[in-house]
Scaffold this motif. Structure first.
Motif, PDB file in Angstrom:
ATOM      1  N   PHE A 108      24.388   3.738  20.827  1.00  0.00           N
ATOM      2  CA  PHE A 108      24.950   4.916  21.474  1.00  0.00           C
ATOM      3  C   PHE A 108      25.280   4.476  22.898  1.00  0.00           C
ATOM      4  O   PHE A 108      24.405   4.451  23.774  1.00  0.00           O
ATOM      5  N   GLY A 109      26.517   4.064  23.118  1.00  0.00           N
ATOM      6  CA  GLY A 109      26.878   3.516  24.421  1.00  0.00           C
ATOM      7  C   GLY A 109      26.082   2.260  24.699  1.00  0.00           C
ATOM      8  O   GLY A 109      26.027   1.336  23.881  1.00  0.00           O
ATOM      9  N   LYS A 110      25.410   2.226  25.843  1.00  0.00           N
ATOM     10  CA  LYS A 110      24.671   1.037  26.265  1.00  0.00           C
ATOM     11  C   LYS A 110      23.292   0.920  25.636  1.00  0.00           C
ATOM     12  O   LYS A 110      22.589  -0.081  25.847  1.00  0.00           O
ATOM     13  N   SER A 111      22.887   1.938  24.856  1.00  0.00           N
ATOM     14  CA  SER A 111      21.578   1.901  24.181  1.00  0.00           C
ATOM     15  C   SER A 111      21.762   1.312  22.779  1.00  0.00           C
ATOM     16  O   SER A 111      22.458   1.906  21.948  1.00  0.00           O
ATOM     17  N   PHE A 112      21.128   0.164  22.541  1.00  0.00           N
ATOM     18  CA  PHE A 112      21.259  -0.538  21.266  1.00  0.00           C
ATOM     19  C   PHE A 112      19.948  -0.423  20.485  1.00  0.00           C
ATOM     20  O   PHE A 112      18.870  -0.703  21.017  1.00  0.00           O
ATOM     21  N   PHE A 113      20.066   0.012  19.231  1.00  0.00           N
ATOM     22  CA  PHE A 113      18.921   0.215  18.357  1.00  0.00           C
ATOM     23  C   PHE A 113      18.944  -0.878  17.292  1.00  0.00           C
ATOM     24  O   PHE A 113      19.791  -0.881  16.391  1.00  0.00           O
ATOM     25  N   LEU A 114      18.013  -1.806  17.411  1.00  0.00           N
ATOM     26  CA  LEU A 114      17.965  -2.961  16.525  1.00  0.00           C
ATOM     27  C   LEU A 114      16.601  -3.035  15.851  1.00  0.00           C
ATOM     28  O   LEU A 114      15.703  -2.226  16.140  1.00  0.00           O
ATOM     29  N   GLU A 115      16.418  -3.988  14.967  1.00  0.00           N
ATOM     30  CA  GLU A 115      15.166  -4.078  14.207  1.00  0.00           C
ATOM     31  C   GLU A 115      13.959  -4.246  15.111  1.00  0.00           C
ATOM     32  O   GLU A 115      12.869  -3.759  14.814  1.00  0.00           O
ATOM     33  N   ASN A 116      14.140  -4.945  16.231  1.00  0.00           N
ATOM     34  CA  ASN A 116      13.000  -5.196  17.123  1.00  0.00           C
ATOM     35  C   ASN A 116      12.849  -4.142  18.209  1.00  0.00           C
ATOM     36  O   ASN A 116      12.110  -4.332  19.176  1.00  0.00           O
ATOM     37  N   GLY A 117      13.573  -3.005  18.063  1.00  0.00           N
ATOM     38  CA  GLY A 117      13.382  -1.920  19.007  1.00  0.00           C
ATOM     39  C   GLY A 117      14.669  -1.505  19.706  1.00  0.00           C
ATOM     40  O   GLY A 117      15.772  -1.862  19.293  1.00  0.00           O
TER      41      GLY A 117
END
Length: 346
Positions: A108-117
């Motif tokens: 969401f924009g500059k917030s990246f949601f990946l497997e490690n958090g």
């Protein structure tokens, strides 16, 4: 969608088309549609004016198309909210073990949601380091990025392990200011790659769900072209109907049907003759969308299905299944008994 005379593009296509019927025949058919359907049949000038169309009464009117699309009996917000958001769809499919490309992450924009958090990324260098780590620590060879709420392949792009730094430089502003789902790029069946390998070429299967029973109304296939990584006709791709009983491609494919629908019988990039190509795992693809329909029981869905070397996989489901395109590829949906069954509900 009606044609308005303020759209010179479509009018120009009609006027210059050498395959149009004679003026008297056109006037007669327009008059018949106008008086029987109680609307000005501007849709006639998109395709029905062509000499090849004999059964012009078997095609959907603009009013009927709109009523189908707006019908609360066919489209319910509880289900379309899943279909209309790429992230919701991917998470829902994973939860219910419906075959779909692996979700690598989302942003969401500059917030990246990946497997490690969750991580906040504010520079191009941070972005490159993040995806370099993904490619180094996983077997993933390529990642496909899709905006969560755009359609027609708009805004999509692909990162490969070999070119991700250059591509991220080009897409940096779009990615950091947008909302994207990041999915693993699937391997496409080699027989489909032989037709066009630069995009994932998908089936569009139209379903009708009522009282727990699922009908497949019609199906078609889309191919990318001219180096594009998406198969949407709005992005330069082509679409062709499918003989449903045997799972083979029909004779004629169309480019940009909205603007005259230039026709071809082979892929422009590879010269592959499309007619009678037998689609691998077609029966399994139909079974997959019937199962998906029971998990997302919207009355009408246009399912996009890719074919891997091991079977079909769901790419997305569409609340708006482009009935106009299906209408042309089917040669008139009003002669389709399953379509009439769905129309009877509204």
């Amino acid at each position: 969608m009606a044609i308005h005379f303020t759209n010179p593009g479509r009018i120009k296509v009609f006027l210059k088309d050498p395959k149009k019927k004679g003026i008297l025949k056109i006037l007669k058919e327009v008059f018949v549609l106008w008086t029987t359907r109680k609307e000005v049949p501007m849709y006639y000038f998109k395709h029905l004016y062509k000499k090849e169309v004999k059964n012009y009464k078997d095609y959907l009117s603009t009013d009927l198309n709109n009523r189908i699309q707006r019908s609360p009996k066919l489209n319910k917000q509880e289900y379309t909210s899943i279909l209309n958001n790429k992230l919701n769809f991917a998470l829902y499919c994973e939860k219910h073990k419906l075959a779909t490309p692996k979700l690598i992450g989302h942003n969401f924009g500059k917030s990246f949601f990946l497997e490690n958090g969750i991580c906040e990324i504010s520079t191009l260098n941070q972005l490159m380091q993040t995806f370099e780590a993904i490619f180094q620590s996983t077997p993933t060879k390529a990642i496909f990025f899709r905006p969560l709420s755009l359609y027609g392949g708009k805004g999509c792009f692909k990162l490969s392990k070999e070119n991700f730094q250059k591509k991220l430089q080009l897409e940096y502003e779009n990615l950091m200011s947008g909302n994207y789902a990041h999915t693993e790029v699937i391997a496409q069946h080699p027989e489909i790659n032989a037709i066009y390998s630069k995009s994932i070429n998908t089936l569009r299967i139209l379903t009708h769900m009522e009282n727990g029973e699922v009908d497949i109304i019609t199906s078609s296939m889309r191919f990318g072209a001219k180096g594009n990584v998406v198969d949407n006709t709005s992005s330069g791709g082509l679409t062709i109907g499918i003989n449903q009983k045997i799972g083979t491609l029909k004779q004629t494919a169309y480019f940009d049907i909205e603007f005259g629908g230039e026709q071809t019988n082979k892929h422009p990039d590879t010269d592959f003759v499309l007619q009678n190509f037998k689609i691998p795992y077609y029966k399994e693809a139909c079974k997959l969308v019937k199962n998906a329909s029971k998990h997302i029981p919207n009355g009408m869905v246009g399912w996009d299905v890719a074919i891997t070397p091991y079977g079909p996989i769901l790419i997305e489901g569409n609340e708006d299944p482009s009935l106009y395109i299906s209408d042309i590829l089917e040669g008139g949906l009003l002669k389709n008994s399953k379509m009439l069954k769905m129309i009877a509900r509204i």
